[in-house]
Scaffold this active site. Structure first.
Site, PDB file in Angstrom:
ATOM      1  CG  HIS A 134      20.961 -28.915   2.524  1.00  0.00           C
ATOM      2  ND1 HIS A 134      21.400 -30.157   2.110  1.00  0.00           N
ATOM      3  CD2 HIS A 134      20.358 -29.102   3.728  1.00  0.00           C
ATOM      4  CE1 HIS A 134      21.077 -31.048   3.035  1.00  0.00           C
ATOM      5  NE2 HIS A 134      20.444 -30.437   4.020  1.00  0.00           N
ATOM      6  CG  ASN A 173      18.813 -33.934   3.956  1.00  0.00           C
ATOM      7  OD1 ASN A 173      19.976 -33.881   3.568  1.00  0.00           O
ATOM      8  ND2 ASN A 173      18.362 -33.203   4.962  1.00  0.00           N
ATOM      9  CB  CYS A 176      22.924 -29.787   6.206  1.00  0.00           C
ATOM     10  SG  CYS A 176      21.971 -31.146   6.869  1.00  0.00           S
TER      11      CYS A 176
END
Ligand code: UT7
Length: 332
Positions: free
Chosen positions: A259, A289, A114
């Site tokens: 993020h 995501n 991530c």
């Protein structure tokens, strides 16, 4: 002093939209649960034979190049952030390199999940600061939809992740107070197994076996609560670390692009940093995501929507598997 600035942004997402109701037909979940716990309404899934991590990355790169007024031939370096490379090896950086008319430039992958995009951005920034390269492409691209089991067993992760890519062109500049002001990178490997995919790794004699499939060992594992709690701690911390270094404060931020891990995390970080709604980007409702692609996609959308003006202070920040977390401050 030479440093780098972003001169072009691009993105690409696959055509296929998958709604929460679509997923509810494959596993025991619901639109209500997914929206309440994550804020996600839909995500994109890649089409086999059409989209790959490298092809999506190359599409995003083409758009970023065009907007920067650059040709592939002008680029001196490709840094590719992904945890879902087309092949186990080589990485997807070289696969992007062969898709457009780049020269025989360095191209490599950064594995920071991530936090991949910010790590990759920081790496490219250092290459530019040392004078080794003038123009770099930083790409985040992921195919996640095929790693999760679309079943009750895999539901805790399958509903969260999506596919897509984003890219930026970084250029050397000597303009003062412009471009990337700082990047802050961190890790704590004690938490590696809290969000990980063990196989096919190299620890065992057999990289994979039918037994592993049966036991679900080829599926990623996430301790959602542990990740959540740590994300809430480290997002504000790493952003403030960057602000402090630049003698700036929370209220100086014009736009925060976190993020996109969970809308609840974004809301908490926004509260903690006392930022008004218009100053925090959230697009997780439409894309889920997308790991290393989430920040460059959100940055690209923000730019397209006219939310970024010359001179704005943009903060980007991430937290995820590793644990690895990072931030960057950009004066647009
Ligand atoms: O970008 C990578 C970094 N990742 C993250 O930042 C993720 C951080 N963590 C999270 O976003 C949240 O922890 C999740 C969204 C993953 C989960 O939310 P939660 O509020 O922590 O839920 P939970 O895991 O505690 O599960 C609550 C309940 C459980 O049922 P019981 O045990 O209470 O009966 C789960 O089995 O919800 C159940 N559940 C589901 N129900 C419907 C888990 N997944 C699902 C699902 N649909 N997809």
């Amino acid at each position: 002093m030479i440093h780098s600035k972003i001169t072009g942004v691009g993105m690409y997402v696959p055509e296929q939209v998958v709604t929460n109701d679509d997923l509810s037909k494959m596993m025991d979940t619901s639109d209500e649960w997914i929206i309440e716990r994550t804020g996600i309404k839909e995500r994109r899934f890649f089409k086999e034979g059409e989209d790959t991590v490298s092809s999506m990355g190359a599409h995003a790169a083409e758009q970023a190049l065009e907007r920067a007024g650059k040709k592939a031939e002008d680029i001196d370096l490709i840094v590719m952030a992904t945890l879902s490379s087309d092949y186990n090896f080589p990485g997807s950086g070289v696969l992007v390199q062969r898709k457009l008319p780049f020269r025989q430039i360095p191209a490599f992958d950064v594995r920071a999940q991530c936090s991949g995009f910010i790590y990759a951005l920081s790496v490219a920034d250092q290459f530019i600061k040392t004078g080794m390269v003038k123009n770099a492409l930083v790409i985040g691209s992921e195919v996640q939809s095929n790693v999760f089991e679309k079943s009750d067993r895999g539901r805790n992760m399958a509903v969260i992740f999506g596919d897509g890519a984003g890219a930026v062109v970084l250029e050397a500049t000597e303009e003062p107070n412009k471009g990337i002001l700082t990047t802050k990178l961190h890790s704590d490997g004690r938490f590696a197994e809290e969000l990980y995919l063990e196989h096919p790794g190299s620890r065992r004699k057999e990289r994979f076996s039918p037994d592993m499939i049966e036991k679900g060992e080829l599926l990623p594992y996430m301790n959602g609560k542990m990740v959540f709690v740590n994300a809430l701690k480290y997002f504000p911390e790493v952003i403030r670390e960057a602000l402090t270094e630049c003698n700036l404060k929370d209220s100086d931020i014009d736009l925060l692009i976190p993020h996109q891990a969970n809308a609840r995390i974004t809301v908490q970080v926004q509260k903690e940093m006392n930022l008004p709604d218009g100053k925090v980007i959230s697009n997780i409702d439409r894309f889920g995501n997308t790991t290393a692609a989430s920040i460059p996609i959100a940055l690209c959308e923000a730019w397209q929507d006219g939310k970024i003006k010359d001179g704005d202070l943009i903060a980007i920040a991430s937290f995820g598997s590793g644990f690895m977390w990072a931030s960057a401050l950009i004066r647009w």
